[in-house]
Design a protein around this motif. Sequence first.
Motif, PDB file in Angstrom:
ATOM      1  N   GLY A 290       0.890  -1.152   0.252  1.00 41.99           N
ATOM      2  CA  GLY A 290       0.071  -0.014   0.012  1.00 41.99           C
ATOM      3  C   GLY A 290       0.745   1.462  -0.147  1.00 41.99           C
ATOM      4  N   SER A 291       0.445   2.258   0.467  1.00 38.87           N
ATOM      5  CA  SER A 291       0.726   3.682   0.619  1.00 38.87           C
ATOM      6  C   SER A 291       2.353   3.676   1.092  1.00 38.87           C
ATOM      7  CB  SER A 291       0.017   4.709   1.431  1.00 38.87           C
ATOM      8  OG  SER A 291      -0.119   4.172   2.918  1.00 38.87           O
ATOM      9  N   VAL A 292       2.958   2.609   2.039  1.00 42.94           N
ATOM     10  CA  VAL A 292       4.196   2.754   2.600  1.00 42.94           C
ATOM     11  C   VAL A 292       5.030   2.009   1.773  1.00 42.94           C
ATOM     12  CG1 VAL A 292       3.198   3.090   5.139  1.00 42.94           C
ATOM     13  CG2 VAL A 292       3.555   0.691   4.278  1.00 42.94           C
ATOM     14  N   PHE A 293       4.721   1.717   0.510  1.00 40.72           N
ATOM     15  CA  PHE A 293       5.795   0.808  -0.399  1.00 40.72           C
ATOM     16  C   PHE A 293       6.966   1.847  -0.528  1.00 40.72           C
ATOM     17  CE2 PHE A 293       7.233   0.005  -4.601  1.00 40.72           C
ATOM     18  CZ  PHE A 293       7.719  -1.647  -4.434  1.00 40.72           C
ATOM     19  N   ASP A 294       7.866   1.196  -0.591  1.00 39.91           N
ATOM     20  CA  ASP A 294       9.240   2.011  -1.040  1.00 39.91           C
ATOM     21  C   ASP A 294      10.236   1.321  -1.739  1.00 39.91           C
ATOM     22  OD1 ASP A 294      11.264   4.351   0.185  1.00 39.91           O
ATOM     23  OD2 ASP A 294      12.352   2.560  -0.421  1.00 39.91           O
ATOM     24  N   ILE A 295      10.439   1.691  -3.232  1.00 42.52           N
ATOM     25  CA  ILE A 295      11.013   0.869  -4.132  1.00 42.52           C
ATOM     26  C   ILE A 295      12.620   0.515  -3.576  1.00 42.52           C
ATOM     27  CG2 ILE A 295      11.812   3.262  -5.299  1.00 42.52           C
ATOM     28  CD1 ILE A 295      10.807  -0.326  -6.956  1.00 42.52           C
ATOM     29  N   ARG A 296      13.196   1.483  -2.969  1.00 43.91           N
ATOM     30  CA  ARG A 296      14.587   1.295  -2.340  1.00 43.91           C
ATOM     31  C   ARG A 296      14.618   0.085  -1.682  1.00 43.91           C
ATOM     32  NH1 ARG A 296      17.735   5.499   1.249  1.00 43.91           N
ATOM     33  NH2 ARG A 296      15.710   4.865   2.586  1.00 43.91           N
TER      34      ARG A 296
ATOM     35  N   PHE B 164      12.401  -2.515  -1.681  1.00 44.32           N
ATOM     36  CA  PHE B 164      12.126  -3.630  -2.387  1.00 44.32           C
ATOM     37  C   PHE B 164      13.223  -4.121  -3.019  1.00 44.32           C
ATOM     38  CE2 PHE B 164      10.882  -5.358  -6.478  1.00 44.32           C
ATOM     39  CZ  PHE B 164      10.121  -6.404  -6.151  1.00 44.32           C
ATOM     40  N   LEU B 165      13.933  -3.219  -3.882  1.00 41.50           N
ATOM     41  CA  LEU B 165      15.212  -3.857  -4.346  1.00 41.50           C
ATOM     42  C   LEU B 165      16.279  -4.282  -3.586  1.00 41.50           C
ATOM     43  CD1 LEU B 165      15.497  -0.836  -7.027  1.00 41.50           C
ATOM     44  CD2 LEU B 165      14.824  -3.027  -7.405  1.00 41.50           C
ATOM     45  N   LEU B 166      16.600  -3.806  -2.343  1.00 43.42           N
ATOM     46  CA  LEU B 166      17.540  -4.114  -1.527  1.00 43.42           C
ATOM     47  C   LEU B 166      17.013  -5.166  -0.973  1.00 43.42           C
ATOM     48  CD1 LEU B 166      18.490  -0.658   0.247  1.00 43.42           C
ATOM     49  CD2 LEU B 166      19.953  -2.082  -1.297  1.00 43.42           C
ATOM     50  N   SER B 167      15.765  -5.536  -0.743  1.00 40.34           N
ATOM     51  CA  SER B 167      15.382  -6.793  -0.041  1.00 40.34           C
ATOM     52  C   SER B 167      15.629  -8.123  -0.784  1.00 40.34           C
ATOM     53  CB  SER B 167      13.744  -6.869   0.218  1.00 40.34           C
ATOM     54  OG  SER B 167      13.761  -5.677   1.340  1.00 40.34           O
ATOM     55  N   TYR B 168      15.128  -7.775  -2.280  1.00 39.44           N
ATOM     56  CA  TYR B 168      15.163  -9.102  -3.348  1.00 39.44           C
ATOM     57  C   TYR B 168      16.646  -9.229  -3.502  1.00 39.44           C
ATOM     58  CZ  TYR B 168      10.612 -10.373  -3.468  1.00 39.44           C
ATOM     59  OH  TYR B 168       9.252 -10.692  -3.172  1.00 39.44           O
ATOM     60  N   VAL B 169      17.701  -8.289  -3.471  1.00 39.48           N
ATOM     61  CA  VAL B 169      19.007  -8.500  -3.891  1.00 39.48           C
ATOM     62  C   VAL B 169      19.840  -9.209  -2.904  1.00 39.48           C
ATOM     63  CG1 VAL B 169      21.174  -7.203  -4.310  1.00 39.48           C
ATOM     64  CG2 VAL B 169      19.125  -6.721  -5.748  1.00 39.48           C
ATOM     65  N   LEU B 170      19.584  -8.436  -1.408  1.00 41.59           N
ATOM     66  CA  LEU B 170      20.234  -8.956  -0.315  1.00 41.59           C
ATOM     67  C   LEU B 170      19.753 -10.287   0.314  1.00 41.59           C
ATOM     68  CD1 LEU B 170      21.220  -5.492   1.231  1.00 41.59           C
ATOM     69  CD2 LEU B 170      22.612  -7.132  -0.140  1.00 41.59           C
ATOM     70  N   PHE B 171      18.280 -10.228   0.505  1.00 41.75           N
ATOM     71  CA  PHE B 171      17.583 -11.505   1.140  1.00 41.75           C
ATOM     72  C   PHE B 171      17.895 -12.671   0.288  1.00 41.75           C
ATOM     73  CE2 PHE B 171      15.290  -8.088   3.837  1.00 41.75           C
ATOM     74  CZ  PHE B 171      16.546  -7.884   4.434  1.00 41.75           C
TER      75      PHE B 171
ATOM     76  N   SER C 264      13.715   4.510   7.575  1.00 41.36           N
ATOM     77  CA  SER C 264      14.530   3.824   6.758  1.00 41.36           C
ATOM     78  C   SER C 264      15.114   2.485   7.455  1.00 41.36           C
ATOM     79  CB  SER C 264      15.878   4.326   6.302  1.00 41.36           C
ATOM     80  OG  SER C 264      16.504   4.834   7.619  1.00 41.36           O
ATOM     81  N   ASN C 265      15.651   1.643   6.627  1.00 45.26           N
ATOM     82  CA  ASN C 265      16.109   0.111   6.959  1.00 45.26           C
ATOM     83  C   ASN C 265      17.536  -0.049   6.452  1.00 45.26           C
ATOM     84  OD1 ASN C 265      13.624  -1.316   7.888  1.00 45.26           O
ATOM     85  ND2 ASN C 265      12.954  -0.467   5.852  1.00 45.26           N
ATOM     86  N   LEU C 266      18.412   0.940   6.600  1.00 48.98           N
ATOM     87  CA  LEU C 266      19.691   0.866   5.968  1.00 48.98           C
ATOM     88  C   LEU C 266      20.417  -0.026   7.059  1.00 48.98           C
ATOM     89  CD1 LEU C 266      20.357   4.300   4.416  1.00 48.98           C
ATOM     90  CD2 LEU C 266      19.876   2.355   3.286  1.00 48.98           C
ATOM     91  N   ARG C 267      20.164   0.033   8.138  1.00 46.89           N
ATOM     92  CA  ARG C 267      21.112  -0.776   9.196  1.00 46.89           C
ATOM     93  C   ARG C 267      20.915  -2.447   9.013  1.00 46.89           C
ATOM     94  NH1 ARG C 267      24.720   0.440  13.744  1.00 46.89           N
ATOM     95  NH2 ARG C 267      25.002  -1.384  14.638  1.00 46.89           N
ATOM     96  N   ILE C 268      19.805  -2.678   8.814  1.00 53.48           N
ATOM     97  CA  ILE C 268      19.576  -4.023   8.655  1.00 53.48           C
ATOM     98  C   ILE C 268      20.102  -4.541   7.388  1.00 53.48           C
ATOM     99  CG2 ILE C 268      17.239  -4.048   7.741  1.00 53.48           C
ATOM    100  CD1 ILE C 268      18.639  -6.456  10.360  1.00 53.48           C
ATOM    101  N   PHE C 269      19.804  -3.667   6.419  1.00 49.04           N
ATOM    102  CA  PHE C 269      20.451  -4.089   5.066  1.00 49.04           C
ATOM    103  C   PHE C 269      21.982  -4.199   5.163  1.00 49.04           C
ATOM    104  CE2 PHE C 269      16.437  -2.054   3.207  1.00 49.04           C
ATOM    105  CZ  PHE C 269      15.850  -3.383   2.971  1.00 49.04           C
ATOM    106  N   ARG C 270      22.755  -3.110   5.718  1.00 47.71           N
ATOM    107  CA  ARG C 270      23.854  -3.437   5.873  1.00 47.71           C
ATOM    108  C   ARG C 270      24.415  -4.503   6.512  1.00 47.71           C
ATOM    109  NH1 ARG C 270      23.898   2.795   7.084  1.00 47.71           N
ATOM    110  NH2 ARG C 270      24.817   3.804   5.496  1.00 47.71           N
ATOM    111  N   SER C 271      23.988  -4.882   7.632  1.00 48.27           N
ATOM    112  CA  SER C 271      24.306  -6.241   8.364  1.00 48.27           C
ATOM    113  C   SER C 271      24.059  -7.309   7.360  1.00 48.27           C
ATOM    114  CB  SER C 271      23.399  -6.174   9.564  1.00 48.27           C
ATOM    115  OG  SER C 271      23.539  -7.273  10.243  1.00 48.27           O
TER     116      SER C 271
END
Length: 735
Positions: free
Chosen positions: A128-134, A136-143, A204-211
């Motif tokens: 919904g309204s809180v969707f963020d493309i960044r 999304f991309l980081l989740s599928y690339v990293l996870f 933002s979720n940069l901390r968990i993406f960095r980890s």
Amino acid sequence: MKNICALIALEWGRLLKRPSVRLIFFLTVCSPAFGLFLYCPATADTMLSKYLANPALAGGAIGGILFGLLTIRERGREKRCGVNTLIDGIIPPSSMAFIRTAALFLTAFPVLLGTMAFWLPVSRFLIGSVFDIRDFLLSYVLFMGSAIFLAVLASASAFQIGGRADLALALFGIFAGLSLTLWSENWQLCWLNPCVWALSDDFSNLRIFRSAAYMRLTWAAGLAGLWLLSCPAVRRRRRIPFLSKIPSQAGTGFSVRRQVLRPAAALILFLISACAWAGQPFVDHSNPDQSISAFDQIPLEQGLTCSRRLVRLSPDTKRGTVTGTAVYQFQNTSGKPRTAAFGINPGYTIFSARVNGVPVPASVRDYQEFNEALLEVTLPGDSQMELTLEYGGFPREDQSLSTMQGSAEISGEYLYLANADLAPRLINAEPDSGVLPVTVEITLPEHMTVIPFGSPQAEIISQNPGGTLTWQYEDEGTGGILYAGDYIRQDIEAAGITVEFYYGRNHETVMEEAGAANAIRAVIQYCTDHYGPLSFLSGNTLKLIQSRVSGGGYAGGGASLLDEADFTIASLRDTSKGSVPGEVMIHELVHQWWGLSSMFEADGAWSAEGLTVYTTYRIVKELYGAEYAERRYVDQWKREMEDYYSNFYVRNPEFFQRLPEAKRLEITNRLSRVRQYCEMPLKILKAEQLAGGETAMDQILSRLFCREPSWEEPYLTYEMFLNACGLTEEDINLE
């Protein structure tokens, strides 16, 4: 090199034509669907956790296993067909191993791109309204994507070590199984399924993406080294690389350079992986025994007092780091050198320590506890001293919460600094006037709002080049808590209280749809009139601060923290808390009275939820009428309880005990929620009728709320409630 690239392209084309590869392509694209229903490691109730993190994690686990199986199948195909000897005679085994692995890597790219292309519109619709493309991309690339590449490396290494498909399957199965089971609670070991408990919707979720990226790169270096050592050319004639005899004939394909450089490169990769493992910057090494507090046992330095401190901070919101200067005004009446002890975040480094402009010794001890390291600074015997500490670094999180990383987020959208994260926390010197005043200055991007937790108010003191602002506020104490972020502030007047409501800009639409302002106004007016004012008010003001998802809230000193997870779209649709989003908002705000101001001792169905749901029902009844409240609340509670009593395992507990532990826990959690949200409100409603009606119940609850908790009885227990009502447990049992 040109021939190698041509062979990789040829092998890649061959793979894409195989039916088994197409099947795996299809299964991998579909695999994130399992994260919506079956595999849900991200437990937070945010939209990005439910509809982005879980699907990406499921896709990574399933896709990694599928590609591992594909790798072993393809590597064993030539041996099954009996052409491996012929191929080895044409192309060196090490070159062929590289070609096959590179082709599998290239195969994974279109699979990942296809998965992202398919799930992008699905995720956008679900989130919904809180969707963020960044995100999304980081989740599928990293996870997901990186899990597939690691699985290819691991399975290829397993085949090259064993030389047989069945042995490689066993080795890879054990390696993947460990990640999904025994290693799943260790954020550095779970190579296939990284520890991601939550993604924030509003910040933002940069901390968990960095980890996650750091963990993936650590394993990538180690597995790449293993792959190099396991190459056929290294294991030629089953000899140990460093001890085997170096052939002198030309054309053997096993030159001195290959024999030496490949193990050397593998050794370097192993060292990089080991150093990255040992030197990870995300989690500290605090004493896991949290019953020990050695820092509290440090004695006060006789004759040493502190009259004031000043903190200047300049966080780097792009790198997630902090740089700061802390100035302490000391008085030393002993005339002798003293050692000042501070608690400091284990991720920080002391760049310099000066007293009255002169450098002094400063050292950080190895021992850590409660996310603090011990900093000791030697002070001279001067009567008046100004100690200046320059410090900074990447803040680490407590290792006891390593599977729930993310609280130390520092970005252009969110920042949280508490106590030793903010500045070195003075331990062994008392304030000379009873309290220690502090001035905090912090420079941040101009779109961020600074919110000190408690009564202090931050003000802008300067506008700087580069689009930053410097904020300042006055506080007291050796610690302090500071929030900052891309916040919207809304002032609300209710019951003589001014509420400063701060929530993330990304959540603006959700808050408007939930009628947040009206819900706050209604709850404060009702609960103040019926139970009493909140215990943590500062005068007539209250800050309500929405935090990044953290697993809970707290309150004190004129401020209260609202966990983002309680106000997500998913939470606001939870019918067990209310019929519509506005009523769910009421439910969460009532927890300021039942759960924060008045703490509960959980006992079966008794918890803060029972009185919160009951109070929500009473507020809704006052706002929308008795018939509406009866239909939307009481009738729903009764339906849920009818289903509860008809549950097979409730009626036959002997069969329940025979279930596996994991299944029993799942059923218990589900049934406990029904008991807390439905059974207990019905019991309180029955107690209301037996006690003399709503007015009598309001008086009872007001006395319970306004009681003075003691160290012996800090919690509101079920027994206290029954005694206040003059009832027994049997009196309010449901028939």
